[in-house]
Every structure is written in C-alpha cells, then in structure tokens.
Write a protein that holds these residues in place. Structure first.
Motif, PDB file in Angstrom:
ATOM      1  N   HIS A 189      71.857  55.480  35.679  1.00  0.00           N
ATOM      2  CA  HIS A 189      70.703  56.397  35.950  1.00  0.00           C
ATOM      3  C   HIS A 189      69.604  55.617  35.917  1.00  0.00           C
ATOM      4  CE1 HIS A 189      73.330  60.057  35.329  1.00  0.00           C
ATOM      5  NE2 HIS A 189      73.984  59.100  34.565  1.00  0.00           N
ATOM      6  N   ASP A 190      69.476  54.496  35.647  1.00  0.00           N
ATOM      7  CA  ASP A 190      67.932  54.008  35.722  1.00  0.00           C
ATOM      8  C   ASP A 190      67.752  53.496  37.172  1.00  0.00           C
ATOM      9  OD1 ASP A 190      67.087  54.437  32.943  1.00  0.00           O
ATOM     10  OD2 ASP A 190      67.776  52.446  32.267  1.00  0.00           O
ATOM     11  N   PHE A 191      68.743  53.338  37.929  1.00  0.00           N
ATOM     12  CA  PHE A 191      68.477  52.874  39.461  1.00  0.00           C
ATOM     13  C   PHE A 191      67.974  54.230  40.210  1.00  0.00           C
ATOM     14  CE2 PHE A 191      71.530  49.344  38.835  1.00  0.00           C
ATOM     15  CZ  PHE A 191      70.841  48.537  38.526  1.00  0.00           C
ATOM     16  N   ARG A 192      66.831  54.208  40.854  1.00  0.00           N
ATOM     17  CA  ARG A 192      66.556  55.267  41.462  1.00  0.00           C
ATOM     18  C   ARG A 192      66.560  55.167  43.274  1.00  0.00           C
ATOM     19  NH1 ARG A 192      62.919  57.731  38.074  1.00  0.00           N
ATOM     20  NH2 ARG A 192      62.155  56.020  36.272  1.00  0.00           N
ATOM     21  N   ASP A 193      66.662  56.397  43.712  1.00  0.00           N
ATOM     22  CA  ASP A 193      66.498  56.264  45.303  1.00  0.00           C
ATOM     23  C   ASP A 193      65.508  56.635  45.934  1.00  0.00           C
ATOM     24  OD1 ASP A 193      67.106  58.925  44.763  1.00  0.00           O
ATOM     25  OD2 ASP A 193      69.071  58.887  45.703  1.00  0.00           O
ATOM     26  N   VAL A 194      64.548  57.156  44.966  1.00  0.00           N
ATOM     27  CA  VAL A 194      63.258  57.282  45.553  1.00  0.00           C
ATOM     28  C   VAL A 194      62.387  56.716  44.318  1.00  0.00           C
ATOM     29  CG1 VAL A 194      63.612  59.122  47.146  1.00  0.00           C
ATOM     30  CG2 VAL A 194      63.084  59.737  44.659  1.00  0.00           C
ATOM     31  N   PRO A 195      61.279  56.333  44.724  1.00  0.00           N
ATOM     32  CA  PRO A 195      60.144  55.835  43.642  1.00  0.00           C
ATOM     33  C   PRO A 195      59.749  57.020  42.661  1.00  0.00           C
ATOM     34  CG  PRO A 195      59.473  55.401  45.960  1.00  0.00           C
ATOM     35  CD  PRO A 195      60.218  56.219  46.147  1.00  0.00           C
ATOM     36  N   ALA A 196      59.339  56.581  41.439  1.00  0.00           N
ATOM     37  CA  ALA A 196      59.329  57.573  40.523  1.00  0.00           C
ATOM     38  C   ALA A 196      57.703  57.787  40.659  1.00  0.00           C
ATOM     39  CB  ALA A 196      59.216  56.844  39.193  1.00  0.00           C
ATOM     40  N   GLY A 197      57.200  58.653  40.028  1.00  0.00           N
ATOM     41  CA  GLY A 197      55.682  59.157  39.845  1.00  0.00           C
ATOM     42  C   GLY A 197      55.113  58.033  39.061  1.00  0.00           C
ATOM     43  N   ARG A 198      53.720  57.969  38.993  1.00  0.00           N
ATOM     44  CA  ARG A 198      52.846  57.140  38.433  1.00  0.00           C
ATOM     45  C   ARG A 198      53.449  57.257  36.720  1.00  0.00           C
ATOM     46  NH1 ARG A 198      49.690  59.374  41.614  1.00  0.00           N
ATOM     47  NH2 ARG A 198      48.485  60.914  40.499  1.00  0.00           N
ATOM     48  N   HIS A 199      53.713  58.241  36.181  1.00  0.00           N
ATOM     49  CA  HIS A 199      54.213  58.399  34.838  1.00  0.00           C
ATOM     50  C   HIS A 199      55.546  59.177  34.887  1.00  0.00           C
ATOM     51  CE1 HIS A 199      50.346  57.336  33.206  1.00  0.00           C
ATOM     52  NE2 HIS A 199      49.744  58.241  34.194  1.00  0.00           N
ATOM     53  N   VAL A 200      56.497  58.437  33.944  1.00  0.00           N
ATOM     54  CA  VAL A 200      57.917  58.937  33.502  1.00  0.00           C
ATOM     55  C   VAL A 200      57.849  59.488  32.455  1.00  0.00           C
ATOM     56  CG1 VAL A 200      60.139  58.589  33.705  1.00  0.00           C
ATOM     57  CG2 VAL A 200      58.749  57.133  35.314  1.00  0.00           C
ATOM     58  N   VAL A 201      58.175  60.992  32.246  1.00  0.00           N
ATOM     59  CA  VAL A 201      58.277  61.609  31.144  1.00  0.00           C
ATOM     60  C   VAL A 201      59.750  62.045  31.157  1.00  0.00           C
ATOM     61  CG1 VAL A 201      57.905  63.690  29.866  1.00  0.00           C
ATOM     62  CG2 VAL A 201      56.079  62.790  31.244  1.00  0.00           C
ATOM     63  N   LYS A 202      60.571  61.610  29.880  1.00  0.00           N
ATOM     64  CA  LYS A 202      62.067  61.786  29.559  1.00  0.00           C
ATOM     65  C   LYS A 202      61.929  62.658  28.397  1.00  0.00           C
ATOM     66  CE  LYS A 202      63.373  57.635  31.586  1.00  0.00           C
ATOM     67  NZ  LYS A 202      64.555  56.600  31.467  1.00  0.00           N
ATOM     68  N   ILE A 203      62.626  63.784  28.477  1.00  0.00           N
ATOM     69  CA  ILE A 203      62.867  64.774  27.564  1.00  0.00           C
ATOM     70  C   ILE A 203      64.427  64.756  26.995  1.00  0.00           C
ATOM     71  CG2 ILE A 203      62.926  67.141  26.712  1.00  0.00           C
ATOM     72  CD1 ILE A 203      60.338  67.679  28.717  1.00  0.00           C
ATOM     73  N   CYS A 204      64.640  64.556  25.760  1.00  0.00           N
ATOM     74  CA  CYS A 204      65.888  64.256  25.260  1.00  0.00           C
ATOM     75  C   CYS A 204      66.733  65.653  25.170  1.00  0.00           C
ATOM     76  CB  CYS A 204      65.804  64.030  23.676  1.00  0.00           C
ATOM     77  SG  CYS A 204      67.682  64.022  23.090  1.00  0.00           S
ATOM     78  N   ARG A 205      67.844  65.490  25.817  1.00  0.00           N
ATOM     79  CA  ARG A 205      68.874  66.786  26.116  1.00  0.00           C
ATOM     80  C   ARG A 205      69.826  66.920  25.193  1.00  0.00           C
ATOM     81  NH1 ARG A 205      67.444  70.864  28.503  1.00  0.00           N
ATOM     82  NH2 ARG A 205      69.056  71.318  30.004  1.00  0.00           N
ATOM     83  N   ALA A 206      69.887  66.070  24.168  1.00  0.00           N
ATOM     84  CA  ALA A 206      71.265  65.951  23.434  1.00  0.00           C
ATOM     85  C   ALA A 206      71.157  66.899  22.346  1.00  0.00           C
ATOM     86  CB  ALA A 206      71.236  64.325  22.888  1.00  0.00           C
ATOM     87  N   GLU A 207      72.248  66.907  21.411  1.00  0.00           N
ATOM     88  CA  GLU A 207      72.275  68.145  20.675  1.00  0.00           C
ATOM     89  C   GLU A 207      71.253  68.145  19.545  1.00  0.00           C
ATOM     90  OE1 GLU A 207      76.588  68.129  19.577  1.00  0.00           O
ATOM     91  OE2 GLU A 207      76.004  69.601  17.829  1.00  0.00           O
ATOM     92  N   ALA A 208      70.873  67.040  18.835  1.00  0.00           N
ATOM     93  CA  ALA A 208      70.159  67.040  17.764  1.00  0.00           C
ATOM     94  C   ALA A 208      68.604  67.716  18.378  1.00  0.00           C
ATOM     95  CB  ALA A 208      69.865  65.933  16.946  1.00  0.00           C
ATOM     96  N   CYS A 209      68.383  67.490  19.241  1.00  0.00           N
ATOM     97  CA  CYS A 209      66.964  67.975  19.828  1.00  0.00           C
ATOM     98  C   CYS A 209      67.057  69.173  20.337  1.00  0.00           C
ATOM     99  CB  CYS A 209      66.599  66.818  20.964  1.00  0.00           C
ATOM    100  SG  CYS A 209      65.794  65.295  20.422  1.00  0.00           S
ATOM    101  N   GLN A 210      68.051  69.399  21.146  1.00  0.00           N
ATOM    102  CA  GLN A 210      68.463  70.916  21.583  1.00  0.00           C
ATOM    103  C   GLN A 210      68.390  71.909  20.208  1.00  0.00           C
ATOM    104  OE1 GLN A 210      69.392  71.663  25.209  1.00  0.00           O
ATOM    105  NE2 GLN A 210      67.840  69.967  24.734  1.00  0.00           N
ATOM    106  N   SER A 211      68.984  71.418  19.186  1.00  0.00           N
ATOM    107  CA  SER A 211      69.014  72.467  17.914  1.00  0.00           C
ATOM    108  C   SER A 211      67.495  72.528  17.281  1.00  0.00           C
ATOM    109  CB  SER A 211      69.926  71.845  16.788  1.00  0.00           C
ATOM    110  OG  SER A 211      69.292  70.876  16.266  1.00  0.00           O
ATOM    111  N   MET A 212      66.666  71.641  17.940  1.00  0.00           N
ATOM    112  CA  MET A 212      65.180  71.791  17.425  1.00  0.00           C
ATOM    113  C   MET A 212      64.220  72.439  18.489  1.00  0.00           C
ATOM    114  SD  MET A 212      65.448  70.945  14.349  1.00  0.00           S
ATOM    115  CE  MET A 212      63.480  70.445  13.874  1.00  0.00           C
TER     116      MET A 212
END
Ligand code: FES
Length: 158
Positions: free
Chosen positions: A68-91
């Motif tokens: 997933h870390d390889f991109r086929d198009v360039p990222a924006g100037r800032h990359v924001v990742k939001i956790c989608r896993a269970e513990a964070c979903q429950s919060m």
C-alpha cells in the motif's frame, strides 16, 4: 488524482532501475528508489522494470498494488492517514473518517484538487489506547476528535 503533473522520462528512470539489477530480489529496491525519486511509481516505469527483470508487467503491477505504500500517482503535499481498525472505530473513528472525507471532498486515497492533502486509511497505528488515531506526514496523533481533526486539516491547507 494528480495525473496532470509532469512524468519522469525513461532516461531519468533507467539509472534507478539499473542500479539494483545485480541485487538478489531487485524489484522492491527498484520500486523504492523510483518512489523516493518521483513520489510515486510512474506508469511508464512498469514496462521498463519488466524488461529489465525479464518478468511480465502484470507481475510488476501485482507487487506495486500489493504494497500500500507504493503510489501510482503522486501524493499531495501532506498525507493524512486515519486509523480504520477496530479499537479506533469503537472510539468514533468511522464518524471522524466520514467527516474528513466529506470536508476534503475526496474518497480514500484521494488528493484534494489543490494538491494539499492526500487522505488514506490505515489499519492500526499502534496507538489503540489513544484512539481515534491518525498520522499526519508520518507523525502520530492520538485522541483525534472533531476539533483536532479541524486543526489538522487546516494546518495541512484544507
Ligand atoms: S486500532 Fe487504531 S491505532 Fe490501533
């Protein structure tokens, strides 16, 4: 999508490919080099790599899309990742993610039209006790509520 950016030439990519040809398992080092140099794996690189390694373009593409870390198009100037896993979903992570996508007007992996922010899902950042968690340009942020999300996106240029 930032397809409008200039693409590197074969002449610019070839040395980065050739540098790793003598290695055992050269494909990943080649991909990392290209991504480091150009911010993504240019479409035209796939054929060059396939020819250099005597493998099919589908094999190269399979590896690019597997990591997933390889991109086929360039990222924006800032990359924001939001956790989608269970513990964070429950919060409250799901609502937070929905709010972020709506505000930016993009889908997951999308980049805002001005190129400021790319938003990506991530599955556990190891900050489960402080969920919902996010990562902004590699920096972990815990307990992201609506207000903190607002600050993050504003600072990133949204
Ligand atoms: S589940 Fe979100 S950081 Fe672990």
């Amino acid at each position: 999508m930032r397809q409008d950016l200039p693409q590197p030439t074969a002449g610019e990519m070839q040395p980065l490919i050739e540098r790793h040809l003598q290695k055992e398992g050269p494909l990943l080092p080649i991909l990392h080099s290209l991504q480091e140099a150009f911010g993504h794996i240019p479409q035209a690189a796939v054929s060059l790599i396939a020819d250099a390694l005597n493998i099919t373009r589908a094999e190269v593409h399979g590896v690019v899309s597997f990591y997933h870390d390889f991109r086929d198009v360039p990222a924006g100037r800032h990359v924001v990742k939001i956790c989608r896993a269970e513990a964070c979903q429950s919060m409250g992570g799901a609502a937070l993610a929905d709010a972020a996508l709506e505000r930016l007007g993009v889908a997951w992996h999308g980049t805002t039209a001005d190129g400021a922010i790319t938003i990506e899902p991530v599955y556990c950042l190891g900050l489960c006790a402080c969920g919902p968690a996010a990562m902004v340009d590699g920096e972990l942020v815990g307990r992201v509520d609506a207000e903190r999300l607002d600050t993050i996106l504003k600072e990133a240029g949204a």
